[in-house]
Design a protein around this motif. Structure first.
Motif, PDB file in Angstrom:
ATOM      1  N   ARG A 182       1.004  -1.050   0.190  1.00  0.00           N
ATOM      2  CA  ARG A 182       0.023   0.002  -0.026  1.00  0.00           C
ATOM      3  C   ARG A 182       0.783   1.122  -0.005  1.00  0.00           C
ATOM      4  NH1 ARG A 182      -4.975   1.328   3.986  1.00  0.00           N
ATOM      5  NH2 ARG A 182      -6.429   2.159   2.318  1.00  0.00           N
ATOM      6  N   ARG A 183       1.958   1.322   1.025  1.00  0.00           N
ATOM      7  CA  ARG A 183       2.823   2.533   1.037  1.00  0.00           C
ATOM      8  C   ARG A 183       3.687   2.679  -0.472  1.00  0.00           C
ATOM      9  NH1 ARG A 183       4.946   3.218   7.074  1.00  0.00           N
ATOM     10  NH2 ARG A 183       2.983   2.575   7.908  1.00  0.00           N
ATOM     11  N   LEU A 184       3.964   1.715  -1.104  1.00  0.00           N
ATOM     12  CA  LEU A 184       4.623   1.814  -2.294  1.00  0.00           C
ATOM     13  C   LEU A 184       3.647   2.493  -3.388  1.00  0.00           C
ATOM     14  CD1 LEU A 184       6.553  -1.760  -2.692  1.00  0.00           C
ATOM     15  CD2 LEU A 184       7.548   0.326  -2.666  1.00  0.00           C
ATOM     16  N   VAL A 185       2.521   1.833  -3.377  1.00  0.00           N
ATOM     17  CA  VAL A 185       1.372   2.269  -4.225  1.00  0.00           C
ATOM     18  C   VAL A 185       1.102   3.796  -4.090  1.00  0.00           C
ATOM     19  CG1 VAL A 185      -1.106   2.153  -5.235  1.00  0.00           C
ATOM     20  CG2 VAL A 185       0.432   0.219  -4.846  1.00  0.00           C
ATOM     21  N   VAL A 186       0.935   4.321  -2.751  1.00  0.00           N
ATOM     22  CA  VAL A 186       0.797   5.657  -2.314  1.00  0.00           C
ATOM     23  C   VAL A 186       1.893   6.475  -2.904  1.00  0.00           C
ATOM     24  CG1 VAL A 186       0.348   7.068  -0.283  1.00  0.00           C
ATOM     25  CG2 VAL A 186      -0.836   5.117  -0.626  1.00  0.00           C
ATOM     26  N   ALA A 187       3.330   6.154  -2.520  1.00  0.00           N
ATOM     27  CA  ALA A 187       4.375   6.797  -2.960  1.00  0.00           C
ATOM     28  C   ALA A 187       4.296   7.119  -4.405  1.00  0.00           C
ATOM     29  CB  ALA A 187       5.540   6.252  -2.470  1.00  0.00           C
ATOM     30  N   GLY A 188       4.011   5.973  -5.185  1.00  0.00           N
ATOM     31  CA  GLY A 188       4.124   6.039  -6.715  1.00  0.00           C
ATOM     32  C   GLY A 188       3.078   6.797  -7.197  1.00  0.00           C
ATOM     33  N   VAL A 189       1.796   6.632  -6.862  1.00  0.00           N
ATOM     34  CA  VAL A 189       0.551   7.678  -7.065  1.00  0.00           C
ATOM     35  C   VAL A 189       0.870   9.243  -7.002  1.00  0.00           C
ATOM     36  CG1 VAL A 189      -1.651   8.214  -7.022  1.00  0.00           C
ATOM     37  CG2 VAL A 189      -1.089   5.884  -7.021  1.00  0.00           C
ATOM     38  N   ALA A 214      -2.359  10.175   0.367  1.00  0.00           N
ATOM     39  CA  ALA A 214      -2.653   9.608   1.638  1.00  0.00           C
ATOM     40  C   ALA A 214      -4.043   9.450   2.161  1.00  0.00           C
ATOM     41  CB  ALA A 214      -1.817  10.482   2.781  1.00  0.00           C
ATOM     42  N   LEU A 215      -4.972  10.118   1.829  1.00  0.00           N
ATOM     43  CA  LEU A 215      -6.450  10.204   1.916  1.00  0.00           C
ATOM     44  C   LEU A 215      -6.851   8.745   1.654  1.00  0.00           C
ATOM     45  CD1 LEU A 215      -7.736  13.691   1.109  1.00  0.00           C
ATOM     46  CD2 LEU A 215      -7.576  12.809   3.507  1.00  0.00           C
ATOM     47  N   THR A 216      -6.362   8.252   0.693  1.00  0.00           N
ATOM     48  CA  THR A 216      -6.828   6.745   0.417  1.00  0.00           C
ATOM     49  C   THR A 216      -6.645   5.782   1.751  1.00  0.00           C
ATOM     50  OG1 THR A 216      -4.696   5.978  -0.046  1.00  0.00           O
ATOM     51  CG2 THR A 216      -6.145   6.717  -1.729  1.00  0.00           C
ATOM     52  N   GLY A 217      -6.141   6.379   2.904  1.00  0.00           N
ATOM     53  CA  GLY A 217      -6.067   5.670   4.121  1.00  0.00           C
ATOM     54  C   GLY A 217      -7.197   5.654   4.755  1.00  0.00           C
ATOM     55  N   LEU A 218      -8.397   6.303   4.350  1.00  0.00           N
ATOM     56  CA  LEU A 218      -9.528   6.672   5.018  1.00  0.00           C
ATOM     57  C   LEU A 218     -10.407   5.379   4.730  1.00  0.00           C
ATOM     58  CD1 LEU A 218     -10.531  10.434   4.242  1.00  0.00           C
ATOM     59  CD2 LEU A 218     -10.256   9.090   6.616  1.00  0.00           C
ATOM     60  N   ARG A 219      -9.916   4.743   3.566  1.00  0.00           N
ATOM     61  CA  ARG A 219     -10.640   3.686   3.181  1.00  0.00           C
ATOM     62  C   ARG A 219     -10.107   2.213   4.209  1.00  0.00           C
ATOM     63  NH1 ARG A 219      -9.461  -0.395  -0.909  1.00  0.00           N
ATOM     64  NH2 ARG A 219      -7.500   0.676  -1.318  1.00  0.00           N
ATOM     65  N   ARG A 220     -11.109   1.366   4.576  1.00  0.00           N
ATOM     66  CA  ARG A 220     -10.446   0.378   5.591  1.00  0.00           C
ATOM     67  C   ARG A 220      -9.596  -0.563   4.716  1.00  0.00           C
ATOM     68  NH1 ARG A 220     -11.896  -1.062  10.438  1.00  0.00           N
ATOM     69  NH2 ARG A 220     -13.667   0.290  10.402  1.00  0.00           N
ATOM     70  N   PRO A 221      -8.355  -0.877   4.875  1.00  0.00           N
ATOM     71  CA  PRO A 221      -7.656  -1.853   4.374  1.00  0.00           C
ATOM     72  C   PRO A 221      -8.165  -3.356   4.253  1.00  0.00           C
ATOM     73  CG  PRO A 221      -6.666  -1.385   6.118  1.00  0.00           C
ATOM     74  CD  PRO A 221      -7.691  -0.586   6.219  1.00  0.00           C
ATOM     75  N   ASP A 223      -7.626  -7.010   4.798  1.00  0.00           N
ATOM     76  CA  ASP A 223      -6.837  -7.823   5.869  1.00  0.00           C
ATOM     77  C   ASP A 223      -5.430  -8.133   4.943  1.00  0.00           C
ATOM     78  OD1 ASP A 223      -7.948  -7.378   8.126  1.00  0.00           O
ATOM     79  OD2 ASP A 223      -9.373  -8.847   7.594  1.00  0.00           O
ATOM     80  N   SER A 224      -5.351  -8.563   3.576  1.00  0.00           N
ATOM     81  CA  SER A 224      -4.096  -9.196   3.350  1.00  0.00           C
ATOM     82  C   SER A 224      -3.327  -7.903   3.008  1.00  0.00           C
ATOM     83  CB  SER A 224      -4.672  -9.857   2.109  1.00  0.00           C
ATOM     84  OG  SER A 224      -5.270  -8.882   0.935  1.00  0.00           O
ATOM     85  N   GLU A 225      -3.751  -6.816   2.698  1.00  0.00           N
ATOM     86  CA  GLU A 225      -3.020  -5.424   2.468  1.00  0.00           C
ATOM     87  C   GLU A 225      -2.224  -4.907   3.715  1.00  0.00           C
ATOM     88  OE1 GLU A 225      -4.788  -3.354  -1.419  1.00  0.00           O
ATOM     89  OE2 GLU A 225      -4.697  -2.493   0.431  1.00  0.00           O
ATOM     90  N   GLU A 226      -2.867  -5.054   4.709  1.00  0.00           N
ATOM     91  CA  GLU A 226      -2.470  -4.247   6.200  1.00  0.00           C
ATOM     92  C   GLU A 226      -1.068  -4.810   6.595  1.00  0.00           C
ATOM     93  OE1 GLU A 226      -4.519  -1.559   9.283  1.00  0.00           O
ATOM     94  OE2 GLU A 226      -5.647  -3.258   8.642  1.00  0.00           O
ATOM     95  N   ASP A 227      -0.426  -4.126   6.980  1.00  0.00           N
ATOM     96  CA  ASP A 227       0.964  -4.219   7.604  1.00  0.00           C
ATOM     97  C   ASP A 227       1.073  -4.305   9.079  1.00  0.00           C
ATOM     98  OD1 ASP A 227       2.163  -1.489   6.303  1.00  0.00           O
ATOM     99  OD2 ASP A 227       2.401  -1.860   8.282  1.00  0.00           O
ATOM    100  N   ARG A 228       1.190  -5.371   9.537  1.00  0.00           N
ATOM    101  CA  ARG A 228       1.111  -5.074  11.156  1.00  0.00           C
ATOM    102  C   ARG A 228       2.636  -5.033  11.716  1.00  0.00           C
ATOM    103  NH1 ARG A 228      -2.911  -4.184  13.156  1.00  0.00           N
ATOM    104  NH2 ARG A 228      -4.581  -4.622  12.210  1.00  0.00           N
ATOM    105  N   ARG A 229       2.892  -4.063  12.475  1.00  0.00           N
ATOM    106  CA  ARG A 229       3.982  -3.829  13.129  1.00  0.00           C
ATOM    107  C   ARG A 229       3.994  -4.128  14.638  1.00  0.00           C
ATOM    108  NH1 ARG A 229       7.580  -1.010   9.805  1.00  0.00           N
ATOM    109  NH2 ARG A 229       6.545  -0.675   7.650  1.00  0.00           N
TER     110      ARG A 229
ATOM    111  N   ALA B  32      -9.113   6.009  14.199  1.00  0.00           N
ATOM    112  CA  ALA B  32      -7.880   4.845  13.510  1.00  0.00           C
ATOM    113  C   ALA B  32      -8.135   5.225  11.832  1.00  0.00           C
ATOM    114  CB  ALA B  32      -8.533   3.764  13.700  1.00  0.00           C
ATOM    115  N   ALA B  33      -9.054   5.704  11.234  1.00  0.00           N
ATOM    116  CA  ALA B  33      -8.955   6.013   9.999  1.00  0.00           C
ATOM    117  C   ALA B  33      -8.070   7.258   9.565  1.00  0.00           C
ATOM    118  CB  ALA B  33     -10.327   6.455   9.415  1.00  0.00           C
ATOM    119  N   VAL B  34      -8.122   8.379  10.539  1.00  0.00           N
ATOM    120  CA  VAL B  34      -7.164   9.323  10.505  1.00  0.00           C
ATOM    121  C   VAL B  34      -5.759   8.902  10.822  1.00  0.00           C
ATOM    122  CG1 VAL B  34      -6.687  11.634  11.310  1.00  0.00           C
ATOM    123  CG2 VAL B  34      -8.880  11.038  10.894  1.00  0.00           C
ATOM    124  N   GLU B  35      -5.460   7.908  11.665  1.00  0.00           N
ATOM    125  CA  GLU B  35      -4.454   7.360  11.963  1.00  0.00           C
ATOM    126  C   GLU B  35      -3.545   6.707  10.573  1.00  0.00           C
ATOM    127  OE1 GLU B  35      -4.162   5.218  15.577  1.00  0.00           O
ATOM    128  OE2 GLU B  35      -3.285   6.927  16.556  1.00  0.00           O
TER     129      GLU B  35
END
Lengths: 229, 102
Positions: A182-189, A214-221, A223-229, B32-35
């Motif tokens: 997701r971050r790669l795509v966001v940076a590229g776009v 970055a506003l695409t982050g509003l869309r709930r990811p 599960d397969s895309e989300e990175d967990r740290r 969470a969405a804003v984060e």
């Protein structure tokens, strides 16, 4: 308090490459602005406004014969990305209102990027300590350019202005290396959006638009895309 | 007189635009969405700054000595050089290219 010393050194050290680039751009500003508004106003502008984008944009309008209002509006538009930048650091900026405003006034592209931690947190002390060298470089560079314009010649000769994009890349690559698609795509776009808008939008807007990808982050990811740290 | 007015307006406007976020939303944990947006903001902003600092000249897109410098800097970074080293190598490349192109 040993932690504070480390943070201080980290912030200062991280700001060195940026400070060098800042001196060059400051020199350029001083050289350009001195014949248009005078050396003292040029230096005061750098000291009080401390925003290269806005200063160059406003000066360009003055140089083209524009008046106060268009110069001011162009300068303000060039700064528009600071709005989301302020909101990005806001959760990490604590304390009384005057203190938050004082902290926010130190914000620059480089400070924000140096201060970023995991995900959505920013290390405010580190950001603060990344500031002094940049500020000195900016004001000092402007003074040198404004006062010594004839002597210095072309500040671009040393190619130091390139240190800005290389510095930004240096911060981006570790982010992208171990990261979600997701971050790669966001940076590229974001890169594409910015490039496309440069010829058609006022200065300042393309970078804002790219950052707003970055506003695409509003869309709930999913599960397969989300990175967990 | 107008010059000082311009400087004053820009100074106030700059601090204002930087401060609105922390003034309104300082110290508070956002939803969470804003984060998620904030977390994506850094890569987006960096990418935007890199391309505009490399290819934009005012409102024109140009491929000039900067592109050469950034390319060399990027290669250095990919080879795990420290940022300062990559920056200096890029600067040298940019300066040399500017000299060669006249």
């Amino acid at each position: 308090m040993g932690d504070m010393t480390i943070i201080r050194k980290e912030g200062l050290a991280a700001s060195i490459p940026v400070a060098l680039a800042t001196v060059t751009i400051g020199l350029t500003f001083g050289v350009l602005a001195e014949p248009l508004i005078g050396a003292v106003p040029a230096v005061m502008m750098s000291a009080l406004v401390w925003a290269g984008g806005a200063q160059f944009a406003a000066i360009a309008v003055v140089g083209a014969g524009g008046g106060l209002l268009p110069a001011a509006l162009t300068g303000i538009t060039a700064n528009v990305r600071y709005l989301p930048m302020g909101f990005a650091i806001a959760p990490s900026v604590k304390g009384s209102l005057p203190r938050r405003i004082a902290t926010a006034s130190l914000l620059t592209d480089a400070t924000l990027l140096i201060g970023r931690g995991d995900d959505s947190r920013f290390d405010v002390p580190r950001m603060v300590w990344a500031t002094p060298l940049q500020y000195l470089g900016w004001v000092g560079g402007t003074a040198a350019g404004a006062l010594g314009a004839g002597v210095i010649g072309d500040p671009g000769r040393l190619g130091l202005d390139v240190m800005f994009p290389v510095f930004f890349l240096g911060l981006l690559l570790p982010e992208l290396r171990g990261s979600s698609r997701r971050r790669l795509v966001v940076a590229g776009v974001a890169a594409v959006v910015t490039l496309v808008l440069v010829p058609v939008a006022p200065v300042g807007v393309p970078v804002l638009a790219g950052a707003c990808v970055a506003l695409t982050g509003l869309r709930r990811p999913r599960d397969s895309e989300e990175d967990r740290r | 007189m107008t010059t000082w007015l311009l400087i004053g307006i820009l100074a106030v406007a700059t601090i204002t635009v930087k401060s609105i976020g922390p003034a309104l939303a300082g110290g508070r944990r956002p939803p969470a969405a804003v984060e998620r947006v904030i977390a994506l903001f850094t890569p987006a902003l960096i990418a935007a700054l890199v391309v505009s600092n490399t290819f934009a000249d005012g409102r024109q897109l140009v491929v000039d000595a900067r592109a050469a410098g950034v390319a060399v800097g990027l290669i250095a970074l990919l080879l795990r050089a420290p940022i300062l080293v990559a920056g200096v190598l890029g600067a040298i490349t940019c300066a040399a290219t500017r000299m060669l192109l006249g």
